[in-house]
Design a protein around this motif. Structure first.
Motif, PDB file in Angstrom:
ATOM      1  N   CYS A 179     112.242  23.287  34.516  1.00 43.94           N
ATOM      2  CA  CYS A 179     111.272  24.513  34.382  1.00 43.94           C
ATOM      3  C   CYS A 179     110.457  24.437  33.144  1.00 43.94           C
ATOM      4  N   ALA A 180     109.642  25.646  32.805  1.00 44.95           N
ATOM      5  CA  ALA A 180     109.068  25.576  31.365  1.00 44.95           C
ATOM      6  C   ALA A 180     110.022  25.775  30.322  1.00 44.95           C
ATOM      7  N   TRP A 181     109.577  25.318  29.093  1.00 44.44           N
ATOM      8  CA  TRP A 181     110.473  25.536  27.909  1.00 44.44           C
ATOM      9  C   TRP A 181     111.139  26.752  27.675  1.00 44.44           C
ATOM     10  N   GLU A 182     110.372  27.693  27.757  1.00 44.39           N
ATOM     11  CA  GLU A 182     110.866  29.159  27.370  1.00 44.39           C
ATOM     12  C   GLU A 182     112.110  29.488  28.180  1.00 44.39           C
ATOM     13  N   ASP A 183     112.300  28.995  29.338  1.00 43.55           N
ATOM     14  CA  ASP A 183     113.470  29.438  30.146  1.00 43.55           C
ATOM     15  C   ASP A 183     114.790  28.499  29.942  1.00 43.55           C
ATOM     16  N   HIS A 184     114.606  27.534  29.502  1.00 43.14           N
ATOM     17  CA  HIS A 184     115.712  26.393  29.461  1.00 43.14           C
ATOM     18  C   HIS A 184     116.919  26.853  29.050  1.00 43.14           C
ATOM     19  N   ILE A 185     117.009  27.556  27.810  1.00 43.49           N
ATOM     20  CA  ILE A 185     118.500  27.948  27.182  1.00 43.49           C
ATOM     21  C   ILE A 185     118.708  29.182  27.978  1.00 43.49           C
ATOM     22  N   ALA A 186     118.165  30.081  28.553  1.00 47.69           N
ATOM     23  CA  ALA A 186     118.620  31.491  28.864  1.00 47.69           C
ATOM     24  C   ALA A 186     119.160  30.646  30.372  1.00 47.69           C
ATOM     25  N   ILE A 187     118.694  29.851  31.296  1.00 46.82           N
ATOM     26  CA  ILE A 187     119.357  29.456  32.465  1.00 46.82           C
ATOM     27  C   ILE A 187     120.287  28.880  32.273  1.00 46.82           C
ATOM     28  N   ALA A 188     120.373  28.019  31.395  1.00 51.99           N
ATOM     29  CA  ALA A 188     121.551  27.141  30.965  1.00 51.99           C
ATOM     30  C   ALA A 188     122.603  27.989  30.813  1.00 51.99           C
ATOM     31  N   ILE A 189     122.544  29.164  29.937  1.00 47.83           N
ATOM     32  CA  ILE A 189     123.737  29.643  29.585  1.00 47.83           C
ATOM     33  C   ILE A 189     124.123  30.742  30.735  1.00 47.83           C
ATOM     34  N   GLU A 190     123.352  31.199  31.602  1.00 43.81           N
ATOM     35  CA  GLU A 190     123.753  32.031  32.814  1.00 43.81           C
ATOM     36  C   GLU A 190     124.437  30.879  33.787  1.00 43.81           C
ATOM     37  N   ALA A 191     123.893  29.783  33.856  1.00 40.85           N
ATOM     38  CA  ALA A 191     124.470  28.843  34.669  1.00 40.85           C
ATOM     39  C   ALA A 191     125.999  28.474  34.218  1.00 40.85           C
ATOM     40  N   MET A 192     126.158  28.285  32.775  1.00 37.33           N
ATOM     41  CA  MET A 192     127.397  27.907  32.408  1.00 37.33           C
ATOM     42  C   MET A 192     128.363  28.934  32.662  1.00 37.33           C
ATOM     43  N   ASP A 202     113.536  32.781  42.452  1.00 32.63           N
ATOM     44  CA  ASP A 202     114.327  33.560  41.744  1.00 32.63           C
ATOM     45  C   ASP A 202     115.599  32.713  41.366  1.00 32.63           C
ATOM     46  N   TYR A 203     115.548  32.148  40.196  1.00 32.68           N
ATOM     47  CA  TYR A 203     116.641  31.372  39.529  1.00 32.68           C
ATOM     48  C   TYR A 203     117.998  32.007  39.771  1.00 32.68           C
ATOM     49  N   HIS A 204     118.031  33.057  39.670  1.00 32.70           N
ATOM     50  CA  HIS A 204     119.445  33.567  39.628  1.00 32.70           C
ATOM     51  C   HIS A 204     120.031  33.498  41.114  1.00 32.70           C
ATOM     52  N   GLU A 205     119.154  33.422  42.065  1.00 30.32           N
ATOM     53  CA  GLU A 205     119.852  33.368  43.164  1.00 30.32           C
ATOM     54  C   GLU A 205     120.312  31.683  43.475  1.00 30.32           C
ATOM     55  N   VAL A 206     119.640  30.927  42.756  1.00 28.78           N
ATOM     56  CA  VAL A 206     120.325  29.378  42.522  1.00 28.78           C
ATOM     57  C   VAL A 206     121.758  29.305  41.949  1.00 28.78           C
ATOM     58  N   ILE A 207     121.763  30.051  40.786  1.00 28.30           N
ATOM     59  CA  ILE A 207     123.023  30.104  39.892  1.00 28.30           C
ATOM     60  C   ILE A 207     123.974  30.948  40.891  1.00 28.30           C
ATOM     61  N   ALA A 208     123.706  31.938  41.715  1.00 32.86           N
ATOM     62  CA  ALA A 208     124.630  32.593  42.452  1.00 32.86           C
ATOM     63  C   ALA A 208     125.160  32.034  43.759  1.00 32.86           C
ATOM     64  N   ASP A 209     124.280  31.021  44.132  1.00 30.34           N
ATOM     65  CA  ASP A 209     124.644  30.156  45.345  1.00 30.34           C
ATOM     66  C   ASP A 209     126.000  29.742  45.205  1.00 30.34           C
ATOM     67  N   PRO A 210     127.024  30.024  46.320  1.00 27.16           N
ATOM     68  CA  PRO A 210     128.379  29.564  46.177  1.00 27.16           C
ATOM     69  C   PRO A 210     128.494  27.908  46.587  1.00 27.16           C
ATOM     70  N   GLU A 211     127.376  27.575  47.133  1.00 28.38           N
ATOM     71  CA  GLU A 211     127.453  26.145  47.660  1.00 28.38           C
ATOM     72  C   GLU A 211     126.943  25.186  46.368  1.00 28.38           C
ATOM     73  N   VAL A 212     126.482  25.687  45.317  1.00 26.68           N
ATOM     74  CA  VAL A 212     125.835  25.034  44.142  1.00 26.68           C
ATOM     75  C   VAL A 212     126.999  24.821  43.252  1.00 26.68           C
ATOM     76  N   ASP A 213     127.163  23.711  42.712  1.00 21.95           N
ATOM     77  CA  ASP A 213     128.195  23.418  41.401  1.00 21.95           C
ATOM     78  C   ASP A 213     127.487  22.952  40.394  1.00 21.95           C
ATOM     79  N   THR A 214     126.337  22.428  40.538  1.00 25.76           N
ATOM     80  CA  THR A 214     125.418  21.690  39.421  1.00 25.76           C
ATOM     81  C   THR A 214     123.937  22.154  39.562  1.00 25.76           C
TER      82      THR A 214
END
Length: 399
Positions: free
Chosen positions: A81-94, A64-76
């Motif tokens: 992954c697949a093309w379809e998800d690039h922008i949505a994941i990028a926006i959530e991470a930013m 679950d990529y949401h868990e990567v973004i929520a991980d407090p140890e992760v800063d970058t």
């Protein structure tokens, strides 16, 4: 940040993500991999094995990529992954304050690109498209020649993604590859940035120039059907599939400075690999297919016997090699894709660590990615011209 390494979460371990982790990201030594994610458990676990072998500590593994973004140890966050998800994941991470390195691909809607820009402007979280071809040796040499005026006034550029992907696409279920569903359902310039990125930088797009309109035309789709029936048999599950993606898509872009750009997608017919990178100016040209430089007042005698000059670009590199590549060759070229993967990741990591502007910023990313959605619109309308948004909202004239 005043430290030597980023704490990275990686999302996506198909062929590209796996290669980058093994050959670039771990050897570069600028990242501690804290979390790995893929929708397939075996891929994620294999990535974790590689990280543990090199770093001595196993990263968090998740589907679950949401868990990567929520991980407090992760800063970058690095998105492979697949093309379809690039922008949505990028926006959530930013929005979570995580710097983003995003692999290449086209957008599905122009609104996605606007949302990417708005998110950056609201959060100021760094984002960089990891377009390795912007760091290709010949692309950078041609850009250096253009900057020095050797090619004169640049009038036209062309490039393409010319790559026989029939096995990869038709084997999508076997390879678990996203291209299959895209080729079944969309007809567009689906992979524009390998060729467009270096051209956009050479033409100063978003920095004194911009792309204003495009037209796209598609051939019929025949290559995949014949490949499947010939190689896999008429009983194969895809033998009667109606592929939407045309075999050859041609896109012509007009720029505010009067230059034109031609892009060609050619991935479902038998052919050799080429990005067809070509720069045409009033004093000369560079052409990737023959790896040659043609200069005014020097090469006219070879007009009808140009084969004698094929490969002469290596000679010109002695004088016009880009400074980054001069230094890189002295240090030792490393990594995949002739060394350009190493350079793009080095530049991304250094920009985040040093808190400097990303070399390929959000406005570049949006402008290059939107070509996919706009080409689809133009093709559906019979090649009608489509306006290209100005994601800088007028700032391109002074940036």
């Amino acid at each position: 940040m005043n430290r030597e390494k980023l704490n990275v979460g990686m999302i996506g371990f198909g062929a590209r993500g796996t290669l980058l982790l093994r050959d670039i990201i771990l050897p570069l030594g600028k990242a501690d991999i804290k979390s790995v994610c893929d929708s397939y458990e075996d891929r994620a676990e294999k990535a974790a094995d590689q990280v543990e072998e090199v770093q001595g500590k196993r990263p968090t593994v998740t589907l679950d990529y949401h868990e990567v973004i929520a991980d407090p140890e992760v800063d970058t966050v690095i998105i492979t992954c697949a093309w379809e998800d690039h922008i949505a994941i990028a926006i959530e991470a930013m929005r979570a304050g995580k710097a983003v390195g995003m692999e290449v691909g086209g957008a599905y809607t122009v609104e996605q690109c606007w949302e990417l820009v708005r998110t950056y402007e609201e959060t100021k979280t760094p984002i960089m498209m990891l377009e390795n071809c912007c760091y290709g040796r010949r692309e950078m040499m041609a850009m250096h020649m253009a900057e020095l005026g050797v090619l004169g006034t640049v009038v036209h550029c062309k490039g393409g993604y010319h790559h026989d992907l029939r096995d990869e696409v038709s084997g999508g279920e076997k390879y678990r590859h996203y291209r299959l569903r895209n080729y079944l359902n969309r007809n567009c310039e689906n992979y524009p940035t390998h060729e467009l990125g270096p051209i956009a930088q050479l033409l100063h797009i978003n920095h004194g120039n911009r792309m204003v309109s495009l037209t796209s035309t598609s051939s019929k789709a025949a290559g995949l059907h014949e490949y499947i029936t010939d190689r896999m048999g008429k009983e194969h599950e895809l033998a009667h599939a109606a592929f939407a993606q045309g075999d050859v898509v041609t896109t012509v872009i007009r720029c505010a400075g009067g230059e034109t750009i031609t892009l060609t997608l050619d991935t479902t017919l038998p052919r050799y690999y080429s990005r067809d990178f070509t720069v045409r100016g009033t004093k000369g040209m560079y052409e990737e297919v023959t790896d040659s430089v043609f200069l005014d007042k020097q090469h006219e005698a070879y007009d009808f016997k140009w084969k004698e000059q094929w490969g002469n670009a290596e000679e010109y590199s002695k004088e016009y090699e880009h400074p980054m590549w001069k230094q890189y060759k002295e240090e030792g070229v490393r990594g995949s894709h002739d060394g350009m993967d190493w350079l793009v990741f080095r530049e991304f990591f250094d920009s985040i660590l040093n808190e400097t502007s990303c070399p390929i910023d959000v406005y570049d990313t949006a402008a290059w990615m939107c070509i996919t959605a706009l080409s689809e619109e133009s093709i559906l309308a019979g090649g009608r011209p489509v306006m290209i948004p100005d994601f800088t909202k007028g700032a391109w004239t002074t940036r």
